[in-house]
Design a protein around this motif. Structure first.
Motif, PDB file in Angstrom:
ATOM      1  N   LEU A   1     -37.309  25.104  -0.646  1.00 16.07           N
ATOM      2  CA  LEU A   1     -37.301  26.405  -1.304  1.00 16.07           C
ATOM      3  C   LEU A   1     -38.631  26.696  -1.995  1.00 16.07           C
ATOM      4  CD1 LEU A   1     -33.710  26.023  -2.771  1.00 16.07           C
ATOM      5  CD2 LEU A   1     -34.383  27.141  -0.636  1.00 16.07           C
ATOM      6  N   GLY A   2     -39.696  26.118  -1.485  1.00 21.32           N
ATOM      7  CA  GLY A   2     -41.036  26.369  -2.017  1.00 21.32           C
ATOM      8  C   GLY A   2     -41.179  25.886  -3.450  1.00 21.32           C
ATOM      9  N   GLU A   3     -41.726  26.729  -4.300  1.00 18.98           N
ATOM     10  CA  GLU A   3     -41.981  26.373  -5.695  1.00 18.98           C
ATOM     11  C   GLU A   3     -40.696  26.154  -6.491  1.00 18.98           C
ATOM     12  OE1 GLU A   3     -44.498  29.300  -7.454  1.00 18.98           O
ATOM     13  OE2 GLU A   3     -46.099  28.976  -6.004  1.00 18.98           O
ATOM     14  N   ASP A   4     -39.567  26.633  -5.968  1.00 17.35           N
ATOM     15  CA  ASP A   4     -38.293  26.490  -6.662  1.00 17.35           C
ATOM     16  C   ASP A   4     -37.648  25.128  -6.438  1.00 17.35           C
ATOM     17  OD1 ASP A   4     -38.066  29.120  -7.913  1.00 17.35           O
ATOM     18  OD2 ASP A   4     -37.949  29.869  -5.859  1.00 17.35           O
TER      19      ASP A   4
ATOM     20  N   SER B   1     -36.906  26.010   5.713  1.00 12.70           N
ATOM     21  CA  SER B   1     -37.785  26.523   4.669  1.00 12.70           C
ATOM     22  C   SER B   1     -37.515  28.005   4.469  1.00 12.70           C
ATOM     23  CB  SER B   1     -39.250  26.317   5.060  1.00 12.70           C
ATOM     24  OG  SER B   1     -39.522  24.950   5.251  1.00 12.70           O
ATOM     25  N   LEU B   2     -37.182  28.366   3.229  1.00 12.73           N
ATOM     26  CA  LEU B   2     -36.912  29.755   2.889  1.00 12.73           C
ATOM     27  C   LEU B   2     -37.016  29.918   1.381  1.00 12.73           C
ATOM     28  CD1 LEU B   2     -33.070  30.415   3.190  1.00 12.73           C
ATOM     29  CD2 LEU B   2     -34.057  28.153   3.250  1.00 12.73           C
ATOM     30  N   SER B   3     -37.022  31.163   0.920  1.00 13.51           N
ATOM     31  CA  SER B   3     -37.120  31.419  -0.515  1.00 13.51           C
ATOM     32  C   SER B   3     -35.768  31.185  -1.181  1.00 13.51           C
ATOM     33  CB  SER B   3     -37.589  32.854  -0.764  1.00 13.51           C
ATOM     34  OG  SER B   3     -36.569  33.770  -0.412  1.00 13.51           O
ATOM     35  N   LEU B   4     -35.795  31.026  -2.493  1.00 14.15           N
ATOM     36  CA  LEU B   4     -34.563  30.848  -3.245  1.00 14.15           C
ATOM     37  C   LEU B   4     -33.662  32.070  -3.093  1.00 14.15           C
ATOM     38  CD1 LEU B   4     -33.178  28.857  -5.240  1.00 14.15           C
ATOM     39  CD2 LEU B   4     -34.156  30.218  -7.084  1.00 14.15           C
ATOM     40  N   GLU B   5     -34.245  33.257  -3.116  1.00 16.69           N
ATOM     41  CA  GLU B   5     -33.475  34.498  -2.950  1.00 16.69           C
ATOM     42  C   GLU B   5     -32.810  34.550  -1.574  1.00 16.69           C
ATOM     43  OE1 GLU B   5     -34.210  39.302  -2.628  1.00 16.69           O
ATOM     44  OE2 GLU B   5     -35.697  38.089  -3.660  1.00 16.69           O
TER      45      GLU B   5
ATOM     46  N   ASP C   1     -27.897  37.060   7.702  1.00 19.74           N
ATOM     47  CA  ASP C   1     -27.557  36.386   8.954  1.00 19.74           C
ATOM     48  C   ASP C   1     -28.639  35.346   9.263  1.00 19.74           C
ATOM     49  OD1 ASP C   1     -28.097  36.596  12.202  1.00 19.74           O
ATOM     50  OD2 ASP C   1     -25.985  36.444  11.628  1.00 19.74           O
ATOM     51  N   PRO C   2     -28.260  34.085   9.509  1.00 18.03           N
ATOM     52  CA  PRO C   2     -29.254  33.042   9.762  1.00 18.03           C
ATOM     53  C   PRO C   2     -30.146  33.330  10.975  1.00 18.03           C
ATOM     54  CG  PRO C   2     -27.072  32.089   9.510  1.00 18.03           C
ATOM     55  CD  PRO C   2     -26.904  33.557   9.500  1.00 18.03           C
ATOM     56  N   THR C   3     -29.581  33.873  12.030  1.00 16.13           N
ATOM     57  CA  THR C   3     -30.371  34.181  13.221  1.00 16.13           C
ATOM     58  C   THR C   3     -31.391  35.265  12.925  1.00 16.13           C
ATOM     59  OG1 THR C   3     -28.494  33.574  14.617  1.00 16.13           O
ATOM     60  CG2 THR C   3     -30.265  34.857  15.648  1.00 16.13           C
ATOM     61  N   LEU C   4     -30.969  36.310  12.242  1.00 17.34           N
ATOM     62  CA  LEU C   4     -31.874  37.391  11.867  1.00 17.34           C
ATOM     63  C   LEU C   4     -32.964  36.882  10.920  1.00 17.34           C
ATOM     64  CD1 LEU C   4     -32.569  40.396  12.034  1.00 17.34           C
ATOM     65  CD2 LEU C   4     -31.032  40.763  10.095  1.00 17.34           C
TER      66      LEU C   4
ATOM     67  N   TYR D   1     -34.194  33.893  10.815  1.00 15.64           N
ATOM     68  CA  TYR D   1     -35.136  33.116  11.620  1.00 15.64           C
ATOM     69  C   TYR D   1     -36.044  34.033  12.435  1.00 15.64           C
ATOM     70  CZ  TYR D   1     -36.909  29.898  15.139  1.00 15.64           C
ATOM     71  OH  TYR D   1     -37.725  29.180  15.964  1.00 15.64           O
ATOM     72  N   MET D   2     -35.455  35.057  13.056  1.00 15.67           N
ATOM     73  CA  MET D   2     -36.221  35.961  13.923  1.00 15.67           C
ATOM     74  C   MET D   2     -37.235  36.790  13.131  1.00 15.67           C
ATOM     75  SD  MET D   2     -34.575  35.844  17.172  1.00 15.67           S
ATOM     76  CE  MET D   2     -34.776  37.396  17.905  1.00 15.67           C
ATOM     77  N   THR D   3     -36.930  37.069  11.859  1.00 15.77           N
ATOM     78  CA  THR D   3     -37.838  37.878  11.042  1.00 15.77           C
ATOM     79  C   THR D   3     -38.788  37.031  10.194  1.00 15.77           C
ATOM     80  OG1 THR D   3     -36.184  38.055   9.279  1.00 15.77           O
ATOM     81  CG2 THR D   3     -36.248  39.831  10.925  1.00 15.77           C
ATOM     82  N   GLY D   4     -38.702  35.701  10.319  1.00 12.51           N
ATOM     83  CA  GLY D   4     -39.618  34.826   9.600  1.00 12.51           C
ATOM     84  C   GLY D   4     -39.190  34.492   8.181  1.00 12.51           C
ATOM     85  N   LYS D   5     -38.010  34.920   7.770  1.00 15.58           N
ATOM     86  CA  LYS D   5     -37.528  34.592   6.430  1.00 15.58           C
ATOM     87  C   LYS D   5     -37.044  33.149   6.357  1.00 15.58           C
ATOM     88  CE  LYS D   5     -36.089  39.249   5.191  1.00 15.58           C
ATOM     89  NZ  LYS D   5     -34.968  40.100   4.772  1.00 15.58           N
ATOM     90  N   LEU D   6     -36.735  32.568   7.508  1.00 16.19           N
ATOM     91  CA  LEU D   6     -36.256  31.198   7.618  1.00 16.19           C
ATOM     92  C   LEU D   6     -37.088  30.487   8.671  1.00 16.19           C
ATOM     93  CD1 LEU D   6     -34.117  28.913   7.232  1.00 16.19           C
ATOM     94  CD2 LEU D   6     -32.742  30.082   8.951  1.00 16.19           C
ATOM     95  N   LYS D   7     -37.643  29.347   8.279  1.00 13.45           N
ATOM     96  CA  LYS D   7     -38.418  28.536   9.218  1.00 13.45           C
ATOM     97  C   LYS D   7     -37.683  27.204   9.392  1.00 13.45           C
ATOM     98  CE  LYS D   7     -42.926  30.553   8.145  1.00 13.45           C
ATOM     99  NZ  LYS D   7     -42.397  31.799   7.783  1.00 13.45           N
ATOM    100  N   ILE D   8     -37.662  26.730  10.637  1.00 15.40           N
ATOM    101  CA  ILE D   8     -36.939  25.507  10.962  1.00 15.40           C
ATOM    102  C   ILE D   8     -37.913  24.488  11.529  1.00 15.40           C
ATOM    103  CG2 ILE D   8     -35.128  24.476  12.393  1.00 15.40           C
ATOM    104  CD1 ILE D   8     -33.867  27.302  12.528  1.00 15.40           C
ATOM    105  N   SER D   9     -37.855  23.260  11.005  1.00 17.13           N
ATOM    106  CA  SER D   9     -38.579  22.163  11.635  1.00 17.13           C
ATOM    107  C   SER D   9     -37.584  21.033  11.851  1.00 17.13           C
ATOM    108  CB  SER D   9     -39.770  21.713  10.792  1.00 17.13           C
ATOM    109  OG  SER D   9     -39.366  21.279   9.523  1.00 17.13           O
TER     110      SER D   9
END
Length: 103
Positions: free
Chosen positions: A28-31, A60-64, A75-78, A80-88
């Motif tokens: 969650l980054g800095e959080d 990887s995503l923001s706390l919000e 939506d998790p898929t949305l 990911y597709m919009t870059g709000k969620l990154k997966i490694s």
């Protein structure tokens, strides 16, 4: 919304699902970050020391956005597709987790 309240929310959702069988880190980054250890029963969910090597998948995503994901308003898929969620790591684990949190 705090990391502690979201941790409790994640714990309650994990309790009503079958075992995940994998370790997932939420960066969650800095959080901060959380680890869901689904390899044990009951699952252990708590703060992480930030070590990605021990997790099968890192989200990887923001706390919000994490709050919105847990509440079902993102939506998790949305995300990911919009870059709000990154997966490694394993995307299969991420998809299984998305299905569990979507219930």
């Amino acid at each position: 919304m705090s990391l502690d309240s979201l941790t409790e929310k994640l714990k309650s959702q994990a309790a009503v699902n079958p075992p995940l069988g994998y370790r997932v880190q939420f960066n969650l980054g800095e959080d901060g970050s959380l680890v869901w250890d689904g390899t044990v029963t009951p699952p252990e969910i708590g703060p992480s020391d930030g070590t990605e090597a021990e997790a099968d998948t890192v989200l990887s995503l923001s706390l919000e956005n994490f709050d919105q994901l847990l509440s079902g308003s993102l939506d998790p898929t949305l995300a990911y597709m919009t870059g709000k969620l990154k997966i490694s790591g394993s995307t299969g684990v991420a998809m299984k987790l998305a299905a569990m949190l979507g219930d």
